[in-house]
Design a protein around this motif. Sequence first.
Motif, PDB file in Angstrom:
ATOM      1  N   ALA A 104       0.843  -1.193   0.000  1.00  0.00           N
ATOM      2  CA  ALA A 104       0.000   0.000   0.000  1.00  0.00           C
ATOM      3  C   ALA A 104       0.881   1.246   0.000  1.00  0.00           C
ATOM      4  CB  ALA A 104      -0.905   0.003   1.228  1.00  0.00           C
ATOM      5  N   PRO A 105       0.724   2.135  -0.967  1.00  0.00           N
ATOM      6  CA  PRO A 105       1.594   3.312  -1.041  1.00  0.00           C
ATOM      7  C   PRO A 105       1.363   4.260   0.138  1.00  0.00           C
ATOM      8  CG  PRO A 105      -0.211   3.506  -2.600  1.00  0.00           C
ATOM      9  CD  PRO A 105      -0.275   2.115  -2.053  1.00  0.00           C
ATOM     10  N   GLY A 106       2.462   4.773   0.672  1.00  0.00           N
ATOM     11  CA  GLY A 106       2.383   5.800   1.699  1.00  0.00           C
ATOM     12  C   GLY A 106       1.944   5.331   3.066  1.00  0.00           C
ATOM     13  N   LEU A 107       1.809   4.034   3.266  1.00  0.00           N
ATOM     14  CA  LEU A 107       1.374   3.534   4.567  1.00  0.00           C
ATOM     15  C   LEU A 107       2.568   3.516   5.515  1.00  0.00           C
ATOM     16  CD1 LEU A 107      -1.264   2.311   5.829  1.00  0.00           C
ATOM     17  CD2 LEU A 107      -0.231   0.064   5.427  1.00  0.00           C
ATOM     18  N   GLU A 141       5.091   2.484   8.403  1.00  0.00           N
ATOM     19  CA  GLU A 141       5.518   1.141   8.782  1.00  0.00           C
ATOM     20  C   GLU A 141       4.864   0.677  10.080  1.00  0.00           C
ATOM     21  OE1 GLU A 141       7.095  -2.454   8.186  1.00  0.00           O
ATOM     22  OE2 GLU A 141       7.170  -0.765   6.774  1.00  0.00           O
ATOM     23  N   VAL A 142       4.642   1.595  10.991  1.00  0.00           N
ATOM     24  CA  VAL A 142       3.974   1.223  12.248  1.00  0.00           C
ATOM     25  C   VAL A 142       2.570   0.690  11.968  1.00  0.00           C
ATOM     26  CG1 VAL A 142       3.031   2.106  14.407  1.00  0.00           C
ATOM     27  CG2 VAL A 142       5.310   2.808  13.674  1.00  0.00           C
ATOM     28  N   THR A 143       1.855   1.362  11.060  1.00  0.00           N
ATOM     29  CA  THR A 143       0.513   0.913  10.699  1.00  0.00           C
ATOM     30  C   THR A 143       0.574  -0.418   9.975  1.00  0.00           C
ATOM     31  OG1 THR A 143      -0.131   3.230  10.453  1.00  0.00           O
ATOM     32  CG2 THR A 143      -1.613   1.566   9.536  1.00  0.00           C
ATOM     33  N   ARG A 144       1.537  -0.561   9.073  1.00  0.00           N
ATOM     34  CA  ARG A 144       1.685  -1.823   8.341  1.00  0.00           C
ATOM     35  C   ARG A 144       1.901  -2.982   9.300  1.00  0.00           C
ATOM     36  NH1 ARG A 144       5.031  -0.242   4.859  1.00  0.00           N
ATOM     37  NH2 ARG A 144       3.573  -0.195   3.097  1.00  0.00           N
ATOM     38  N   GLN A 145       2.766  -2.804  10.245  1.00  0.00           N
ATOM     39  CA  GLN A 145       3.027  -3.880  11.201  1.00  0.00           C
ATOM     40  C   GLN A 145       1.794  -4.179  12.052  1.00  0.00           C
ATOM     41  OE1 GLN A 145       6.567  -3.065  13.461  1.00  0.00           O
ATOM     42  NE2 GLN A 145       7.863  -2.858  11.644  1.00  0.00           N
ATOM     43  N   ALA A 146       1.074  -3.136  12.441  1.00  0.00           N
ATOM     44  CA  ALA A 146      -0.115  -3.332  13.271  1.00  0.00           C
ATOM     45  C   ALA A 146      -1.208  -4.062  12.513  1.00  0.00           C
ATOM     46  CB  ALA A 146      -0.626  -1.982  13.766  1.00  0.00           C
ATOM     47  N   ILE A 147      -1.424  -3.686  11.263  1.00  0.00           N
ATOM     48  CA  ILE A 147      -2.526  -4.248  10.495  1.00  0.00           C
ATOM     49  C   ILE A 147      -2.231  -5.688  10.074  1.00  0.00           C
ATOM     50  CG2 ILE A 147      -1.897  -3.546   8.142  1.00  0.00           C
ATOM     51  CD1 ILE A 147      -4.703  -2.461   7.804  1.00  0.00           C
ATOM     52  N   THR A 148      -0.988  -5.981   9.737  1.00  0.00           N
ATOM     53  CA  THR A 148      -0.649  -7.357   9.356  1.00  0.00           C
ATOM     54  C   THR A 148      -0.656  -8.274  10.576  1.00  0.00           C
ATOM     55  OG1 THR A 148       1.712  -6.752   9.451  1.00  0.00           O
ATOM     56  CG2 THR A 148       0.662  -6.720   7.288  1.00  0.00           C
ATOM     57  N   THR A 149      -0.203  -7.760  11.703  1.00  0.00           N
ATOM     58  CA  THR A 149      -0.244  -8.541  12.942  1.00  0.00           C
ATOM     59  C   THR A 149      -1.684  -8.843  13.334  1.00  0.00           C
ATOM     60  OG1 THR A 149       1.838  -7.585  13.720  1.00  0.00           O
ATOM     61  CG2 THR A 149       0.404  -8.568  15.383  1.00  0.00           C
ATOM     62  N   LEU A 177     -10.645  -0.936   6.523  1.00  0.00           N
ATOM     63  CA  LEU A 177     -10.689   0.459   6.117  1.00  0.00           C
ATOM     64  C   LEU A 177      -9.654   1.209   6.942  1.00  0.00           C
ATOM     65  CD1 LEU A 177     -14.506   1.259   5.855  1.00  0.00           C
ATOM     66  CD2 LEU A 177     -12.893   0.811   3.994  1.00  0.00           C
ATOM     67  N   VAL A 178      -8.939   2.109   6.305  1.00  0.00           N
ATOM     68  CA  VAL A 178      -7.923   2.914   6.983  1.00  0.00           C
ATOM     69  C   VAL A 178      -8.251   4.384   6.737  1.00  0.00           C
ATOM     70  CG1 VAL A 178      -5.468   3.457   7.139  1.00  0.00           C
ATOM     71  CG2 VAL A 178      -6.187   1.103   6.668  1.00  0.00           C
ATOM     72  N   ASP A 179      -8.417   5.141   7.821  1.00  0.00           N
ATOM     73  CA  ASP A 179      -8.800   6.544   7.653  1.00  0.00           C
ATOM     74  C   ASP A 179      -7.572   7.429   7.469  1.00  0.00           C
ATOM     75  OD1 ASP A 179      -7.712   7.082  10.188  1.00  0.00           O
ATOM     76  OD2 ASP A 179      -9.657   7.102  11.201  1.00  0.00           O
ATOM     77  N   ALA A 180      -7.812   8.726   7.364  1.00  0.00           N
ATOM     78  CA  ALA A 180      -6.733   9.674   7.063  1.00  0.00           C
ATOM     79  C   ALA A 180      -5.667   9.708   8.151  1.00  0.00           C
ATOM     80  CB  ALA A 180      -7.316  11.070   6.851  1.00  0.00           C
ATOM     81  N   GLU A 181      -6.045   9.378   9.387  1.00  0.00           N
ATOM     82  CA  GLU A 181      -5.083   9.343  10.499  1.00  0.00           C
ATOM     83  C   GLU A 181      -4.452   7.961  10.662  1.00  0.00           C
ATOM     84  OE1 GLU A 181      -8.287  10.797  11.020  1.00  0.00           O
ATOM     85  OE2 GLU A 181      -7.279  12.649  10.393  1.00  0.00           O
ATOM     86  N   GLU A 182      -4.762   7.064   9.732  1.00  0.00           N
ATOM     87  CA  GLU A 182      -4.271   5.677   9.727  1.00  0.00           C
ATOM     88  C   GLU A 182      -4.793   4.857  10.905  1.00  0.00           C
ATOM     89  OE1 GLU A 182      -0.220   4.888   8.684  1.00  0.00           O
ATOM     90  OE2 GLU A 182      -0.396   5.952   6.782  1.00  0.00           O
TER      91      GLU A 182
END
Length: 455
Positions: A245-248, A250-258, A278-283
């Motif tokens: 996902a562009p611009g995501l 890394e903290v969010t990426r790790q949280a969402i995959t976990t 769904l991911v909002d503007a504040e991630e």
Amino acid sequence: MTGLGRVLVANRGEIAVRTIRACHALGVEAVAVYSDADEHSRWVRIADHAVHIGRSAASKSYLDGEALLKAAKQSECDAVHPGYGFLSESAEFARAVLDAGLVFVGPTPEAIERMGDKATARRTARDAGVPVVPGSGAVADLAEAEAAAGDVGYPMLIKAAAGGGGRGIRPVRDGAELAAVLPSAQAEARSAFGDGTTYLERAIPHARHIEVQVLADEHGNAVHLFERDCSVQRRRQKLIEEAPAPGLHEVTRQAITTAAVRLAHHVGYRGAGTVEFLVDAEENYYFIEMNTRVQVEHPITEAITGVDVVAEQLRIAGGAPLSFAQDEVDRRGAAVELRINAEDPDHDFAPSPGTIERLDLPGGPGVRVETGVVRGDRISPFYDSLIAKLVCWGADRDQAYARARQALAELELEGVHSTVPLHRRLVADAELRAGPVHTLWLEQRLGERPADADR
């Protein structure tokens, strides 16, 4: 080795071709099925055996569970791979496969039931500690909906509990609209899914649609293969997907995959599945559903990880553990998938069945085309309009998009209208290339009123 000898591929089109190829790569025989309309299809030609299952209408062939099981027994298969769509998320069909003494290449019927009902899936995700969009349980009538609306908050969406594929969703801005829309929403759900149960979910403005590919085996192992962004969609139908996902952050990426892996463990999942958020503007991220099957867009995950998702499905179904651990999954580069559909973007995406008079496919480094058709084949009005998936990988997102532009320039398709001209415009769009975009971006770009404008 998979532990499987012969697999019935209970589907059609590009996913049938894809599954047959995975079977052959593993030394497994593949049996194709076909309706009257598909007798001379590509997947029939490349399979080891093929069985006719009925008339052209899907209800008389690919949705006929008894015909599929008869074909599996007739051809002495030991497993059934459902692909996507049709009966792939039918717990009843999965159970019938198992009752017939065959292996279902997918999760257990119980997992399909648990995650297939959207209201139950929300409760399950919440129990697993995965954030969910604020919403209600099942609402049977207007009184229950009005009582729940105070906690959910407007604007909101009425959603079919048994829904999927973006269908059965209605936006609601206030109490008057709730009263006006609920009966028709429940009738639509009953017609589309055989179940009129609905629930309410708060609308998330400017949301991105991000999903995580997971794989799990029956030995307690579960991994993620990172995430995909599927926000370029129209009327909730995806046209372009990207990985990662562009611009995501890394903290969010790790949280969402976990979170996705945690949910897979919680439900005792087996096979390939996709956890959607769904991911909002504040991630902030919110679980919306889990697809208990292989996804149309799985090739972009394969492109950035090197993992053959369909082959892993087959190995897992045969009883083998995952062939790798989480720390062995590497992410490399970026990939984009363009869905080439037989639709006319200049006329409200009207279906365009007909004969393919010319089909010249692109090639080159990082370019992959998944299709179930060749020149001379007919795009039937009986089935989904997907002609091909164009998958382009690059060392980074810019290179992936550059290869997509070149591939689309080379692609020649005549005989039917298609989304190719639209894709050519989109991959050159500066705003999309700058990324990321939200789920209403494409409809706004096309000057349409979004199907769920408040979302």
